[in-house]
Design a protein around this motif. Structure first.
Motif, PDB file in Angstrom:
ATOM      1  N   PRO A 342      18.615  23.123  56.014  1.00 51.87           N
ATOM      2  CA  PRO A 342      19.369  23.595  55.496  1.00 51.87           C
ATOM      3  C   PRO A 342      19.881  24.337  55.687  1.00 51.87           C
ATOM      4  O   PRO A 342      20.000  23.987  57.010  1.00 51.87           O
ATOM      5  N   LYS A 343      21.496  24.511  55.626  1.00 50.48           N
ATOM      6  CA  LYS A 343      22.498  25.334  55.844  1.00 50.48           C
ATOM      7  C   LYS A 343      22.662  26.386  54.707  1.00 50.48           C
ATOM      8  O   LYS A 343      22.956  27.323  54.208  1.00 50.48           O
ATOM      9  N   ARG A 344      23.384  27.392  55.961  1.00 52.04           N
ATOM     10  CA  ARG A 344      23.045  28.927  55.282  1.00 52.04           C
ATOM     11  C   ARG A 344      24.420  29.644  55.227  1.00 52.04           C
ATOM     12  O   ARG A 344      24.979  30.294  56.427  1.00 52.04           O
ATOM     13  N   PRO A 345      25.103  29.507  55.091  1.00 52.46           N
ATOM     14  CA  PRO A 345      27.014  29.897  54.318  1.00 52.46           C
ATOM     15  C   PRO A 345      26.432  31.829  54.512  1.00 52.46           C
ATOM     16  O   PRO A 345      25.787  32.076  54.129  1.00 52.46           O
ATOM     17  N   ASP A 346      27.280  32.144  55.389  1.00 54.18           N
ATOM     18  CA  ASP A 346      27.496  34.088  55.000  1.00 54.18           C
ATOM     19  C   ASP A 346      27.131  33.875  53.698  1.00 54.18           C
ATOM     20  O   ASP A 346      26.909  35.656  53.875  1.00 54.18           O
ATOM     21  N   GLY A 347      28.293  33.886  52.767  1.00 53.76           N
ATOM     22  CA  GLY A 347      27.697  34.362  51.165  1.00 53.76           C
ATOM     23  C   GLY A 347      28.514  33.392  50.227  1.00 53.76           C
ATOM     24  O   GLY A 347      29.187  32.136  50.440  1.00 53.76           O
ATOM     25  N   VAL A 348      28.053  33.342  49.264  1.00 53.82           N
ATOM     26  CA  VAL A 348      28.511  32.805  48.206  1.00 53.82           C
ATOM     27  C   VAL A 348      29.045  34.336  46.929  1.00 53.82           C
ATOM     28  O   VAL A 348      28.867  35.292  46.675  1.00 53.82           O
ATOM     29  N   ILE A 349      30.170  33.585  46.770  1.00 51.94           N
ATOM     30  CA  ILE A 349      30.913  34.396  45.540  1.00 51.94           C
ATOM     31  C   ILE A 349      31.131  33.849  44.092  1.00 51.94           C
ATOM     32  O   ILE A 349      31.845  32.293  44.259  1.00 51.94           O
ATOM     33  N   ARG A 350      30.391  34.465  43.102  1.00 57.72           N
ATOM     34  CA  ARG A 350      30.553  33.710  41.663  1.00 57.72           C
ATOM     35  C   ARG A 350      31.369  34.159  41.177  1.00 57.72           C
ATOM     36  O   ARG A 350      30.663  35.357  41.027  1.00 57.72           O
ATOM     37  N   VAL A 351      31.886  33.857  39.850  1.00 56.36           N
ATOM     38  CA  VAL A 351      32.590  34.481  39.061  1.00 56.36           C
ATOM     39  C   VAL A 351      32.747  34.332  37.639  1.00 56.36           C
ATOM     40  O   VAL A 351      32.992  32.598  37.460  1.00 56.36           O
ATOM     41  N   GLU A 352      32.246  34.727  36.653  1.00 51.93           N
ATOM     42  CA  GLU A 352      31.908  33.619  35.507  1.00 51.93           C
ATOM     43  C   GLU A 352      32.387  34.778  34.186  1.00 51.93           C
ATOM     44  O   GLU A 352      32.762  36.044  34.113  1.00 51.93           O
ATOM     45  N   ARG A 353      33.124  33.531  33.499  1.00 53.24           N
ATOM     46  CA  ARG A 353      33.813  33.906  32.395  1.00 53.24           C
ATOM     47  C   ARG A 353      33.884  32.862  31.241  1.00 53.24           C
ATOM     48  O   ARG A 353      34.202  31.966  31.489  1.00 53.24           O
ATOM     49  N   ALA A 354      33.629  33.597  30.381  1.00 51.22           N
ATOM     50  CA  ALA A 354      33.656  32.892  28.540  1.00 51.22           C
ATOM     51  C   ALA A 354      32.140  31.222  29.260  1.00 51.22           C
ATOM     52  O   ALA A 354      32.627  30.124  28.457  1.00 51.22           O
ATOM     53  N   GLY A 355      31.885  31.649  30.130  1.00 55.66           N
ATOM     54  CA  GLY A 355      30.341  30.348  30.241  1.00 55.66           C
ATOM     55  C   GLY A 355      31.043  29.668  31.312  1.00 55.66           C
ATOM     56  O   GLY A 355      30.059  28.700  31.753  1.00 55.66           O
ATOM     57  N   ARG A 356      31.973  29.804  31.880  1.00 50.42           N
ATOM     58  CA  ARG A 356      32.748  29.291  32.850  1.00 50.42           C
ATOM     59  C   ARG A 356      32.056  29.487  34.318  1.00 50.42           C
ATOM     60  O   ARG A 356      33.133  30.803  34.326  1.00 50.42           O
ATOM     61  N   ARG A 357      31.589  28.798  35.403  1.00 51.22           N
ATOM     62  CA  ARG A 357      30.931  28.947  36.083  1.00 51.22           C
ATOM     63  C   ARG A 357      32.859  29.101  37.847  1.00 51.22           C
ATOM     64  O   ARG A 357      32.730  27.610  37.529  1.00 51.22           O
ATOM     65  N   TRP A 358      33.263  29.566  38.254  1.00 53.79           N
ATOM     66  CA  TRP A 358      33.266  29.701  39.510  1.00 53.79           C
ATOM     67  C   TRP A 358      32.781  29.829  41.277  1.00 53.79           C
ATOM     68  O   TRP A 358      32.509  30.975  41.062  1.00 53.79           O
ATOM     69  N   THR A 359      32.630  29.014  41.703  1.00 57.62           N
ATOM     70  CA  THR A 359      32.362  29.104  42.868  1.00 57.62           C
ATOM     71  C   THR A 359      32.603  28.640  44.702  1.00 57.62           C
ATOM     72  O   THR A 359      32.862  27.884  44.188  1.00 57.62           O
ATOM     73  N   ALA A 360      31.909  29.777  45.153  1.00 54.58           N
ATOM     74  CA  ALA A 360      32.345  29.900  46.267  1.00 54.58           C
ATOM     75  C   ALA A 360      32.544  29.808  47.654  1.00 54.58           C
ATOM     76  O   ALA A 360      31.095  31.040  47.529  1.00 54.58           O
TER      77      ALA A 360
END
Length: 688
Positions: A342-360
């Protein structure tokens, strides 16, 4: 070297006109520290006056001969650095004594690895000296640099004092008022320092004694360490940190009114501390960080948590990457499957609006650690496979158009596209400054969170100080310019040009954050010309004339600020051109200009621009103040404007030290804006 030995500096290196002395130590229990000092002595072994004593509250000489650069972590503990320009040392000074002392006369015997190192102007270590016999001494003379037959030599001294800083200082002619002693937390003071507990002591508006310039007779004797926390224990005059703002009462539920924006107070509130040795408790402490891994984990967690809790801040950082405005939730140390391990990025950003998710996915680096291409490539593949929108890298480097920080291969067969975005820690600090100093946030607690974040980023131990290295090509290019061996087409010159552009962008971030306006570099390029071709042309110009040039534009300011680094002569030149008014008389123009520059440095160069074939009059402000009319052309040439410029010596080293090139560019731009640009009447020029 051994105790008592001496050596001529010229015999060790050809670049000893400027040297860096480092004093180091380590503490087994983590609660030890010491304060460095430098004394300039004449032939009789005494200082000329108290002004020849350089320490924590008097860190630099006006002539540039002595600069205390401050502390930095080292491999074995702490290192305090001193920059000495031996060419600027006054002729009547025969010796420079390098010493250190401990607070409350704590013993140096409780510290380990007492050592001194000396490096030349290129950063090469020339000598080292270790003190191994320290016992009860509370002050030490580590070594001295002295003149002998028109050359500078170094002597390893290693002499201790049981009488502390007062004993050391009086031994060299410093006037110490020792009525209070150095007993239970009290400090010896130089004459003229007002007692901070005296009702008659002048204050600086926040309950602390006022500082009158940098005269050592008006400041306290230094001491920065006091017990396990290493808190300051001297009459060091620093602004009190504001407490967390009180909540604003909620508006009536039936009304929807605009909430007042909260910014950081310009004048700090008076501190409730009994004395200035107390430090404000910090939400994100950085003093205990020791390894790069710890710094990366802490910095990522601090940044992502504040982004999630302060909507205005999180939105500013992610809007440019295509994220929607919505509820943000961030995570650290996430494990994602990828191949065999497995890979372990330093972090994850997740934004949710109107049922839609944006992930980085987030990968961060601190200090001078570069981003690793294989890591970023893995995260790009994972994001593409899982349907994530972006991979965000955060480091001290600055991204440039047409010059990616890490090479990444994009699989064109995949329909889902992943954006690769980059943030510099300097850019993160810029957005935090804009919100808490200029634009404001809706919630007082959020303003306090941003203040804590900014304090963490600016802490010397955080590793988030922005672009801090001109790269490995800097020294070969600079040497090639000096000996005229650098030829056009050398790829190293292109690397230096890219580093120069990164530095200028960071200067724009820093200046824009202080002013609260947009500050952008001016990129002059032809239509259809790509960034790589433009940098190649600039690199060829660097090979030909040895100069790096750039322009920055400040919103609301007429004209631009030009920055030129002449590597052949080691000079930095900052300049601007202002247009002549369309109405009035030329004599009135020059008189008004000189009045506006009343606070400008006397060595400011002023040149009259004309439409004639002959260059217009010019001179320094010092000579023009009594006779502004000297700026008027002798012939009938029409005045079109004025050029103002300042020159100063530039640093030579590639790193972020006080003596380095990066710091000198920062200081030159700040000085030119503060003392010249800020005093010009741009509104009058705009009306004209």
């Amino acid at each position: 070297m051994v105790k008592g030995a001496n050596v001529a500096l010229a015999a060790l290196s050809e670049s000893t006109d400027s040297v860096t002395v480092s004093l180091g130590w380590s503490s087994p229990d983590g609660d030890g520290d010491a304060d460095v000092s430098v004394l300039l002595l004449t032939a009789d072994g005494k200082v000329r006056s108290n002004a020849d004593f350089y320490f924590y509250n008097n860190p630099a000489a006006e002539d540039g001969s002595v600069q205390l650069l401050g502390q930095a972590p080292s491999e074995v503990g702490t290192e305090d650095r001193i920059q000495l320009d031996l060419t600027a040392v006054p002729a009547d000074v025969e010796r420079l004594v390098i010493a250190a002392s401990r607070h409350r006369r704590a013993a140096f015997g409780r510290l380990d690895d007492l050592r001194l190192g000396l490096a030349d102007s290129s950063g090469e270590q020339l000598l080292g000296f270790a003190i191994t016999d320290a016992t009860s001494e509370s002050a030490f003379v580590f070594g001295e640099i002295y003149r002998r037959q028109q050359e500078w030599k170094f002597r390893a001294v290693g002499q201790g004092y049981d009488t502390g800083l007062a004993g050391l200082a009086t031994d060299f002619g410093i006037d110490i008022d020792d009525d209070e002693g150095e007993g239970e937390g009290e400090e010896s003071v130089l004459p003229g320092l007002p007692d901070e507990e005296s009702p008659d002591a002048p204050t600086a508006g926040h309950g602390l004694p006022a500082v009158q310039g940098t005269d050592p007779q008006a400041v306290g004797v230094p001491s920065r360490s006091d017990g396990p926390s290493g808190t300051p224990a001297t009459k060091v005059l620093i602004p009190a940190q504001p407490a967390a703002p009180e909540p604003v009462p909620a508006a009536p539920s039936r009304l929807r009114t605009a909430r007042k924006k909260v910014t950081r107070p310009k004048t700090p509130r008076p501190s409730l501390a009994e004395n200035d040795t107390w430090r404000t408790a910090r939400l994100f402490p950085a003093t205990t960080l020791k390894s790069d891994r710890e710094r990366e984990v802490r910095a990522t967690s601090v940044l992502l948590s504040v982004m999630a809790q302060v909507p205005e801040f999180g939105r500013r950082l992610t809007a440019a990457f295509g994220a929607p405005a919505g509820r943000m939730e961030n995570f650290t140390e996430v494990s994602l499957p990828h191949g065999d391990s497995p890979k372990r990025p330093d972090g994850v950003i997740r934004v949710e609006r109107a049922g839609r998710r944006w992930t980085a996915l987030v990968e961060s680096k601190t200090n001078g650690n570069p981003l690793k291409a294989e890591q970023v490539q893995d995260y790009m593949d994972i994001a593409a496979r899982r349907g994530y929108e972006a991979v965000i890298t955060v480091s001290n480097d600055v991204a440039l158009e047409g010059s990616p920080l890490v090479p990444v291969k994009i699989d064109g067969r995949r329909k889902h596209k992943v954006a690769l975005c980059h943030l510099s820690w300097a850019e993160v600090a810029f957005h935090a400054k804009m919100l808490i100093r200029h634009e404001g946030v809706a919630n007082p607690a959020h303003a306090w969170l941003l203040e804590e974040l900014l304090h963490y980023l600016q802490h010397e131990n955080s590793g988030c100080h922005g672009f801090q290295n001109m790269g490995p090509a800097w020294v070969p290019v600079r040497n090639g310019i000096d000996d005229e061996t650098l030829v056009e087409g050398d790829d190293r010159a292109t690397q230096v040009v890219e580093s120069w552009e990164r530095l200028i962008r960071q200067v724009c971030f820093q200046l824009g954050g202080e002013l609260g306006v947009k500050v952008l570099p001016v990129q002059a390029h032809r239509r259809g010309e790509d960034a790589r071709a433009r940098r190649t042309a600039l690199a060829d110009r660097l090979c030909a004339d040895g100069r790096l040039s750039a322009e920055i534009r400040i919103e609301g300011v007429i004209g631009t600020i030009g920055i030129t680094a002449d590597l052949r002569v080691g000079k930095l030149r900052t300049s601007t051109e202002i247009p002549a008014p369309e109405q009035g008389y030329p004599l009135s123009w020059v008189k008004r200009l000189v009045r506006q520059l009343a606070e400008a440095p006397a060595d400011l160069h002023v040149e009259t621009l004309t439409d004639g074939a002959v260059a217009g009059p010019r001179g320094t402000l010092e000579k023009l103040r009594p006779e502004p009319g000297d700026l008027l052309p002798k012939d009938s040439s029409r005045i079109t404007g004025f050029r103002l410029s300042l020159s100063k010596s530039m640093g030579s080293t590639r790193g972020n030290a006080e003596s380095g090139f990066i710091r000198s560019v920062d200081a030159a731009v700040e000085r030119f804006h503060t003392h010249v640009i800020a005093h010009l009447d741009h509104r009058a020029a705009r009306r004209a």
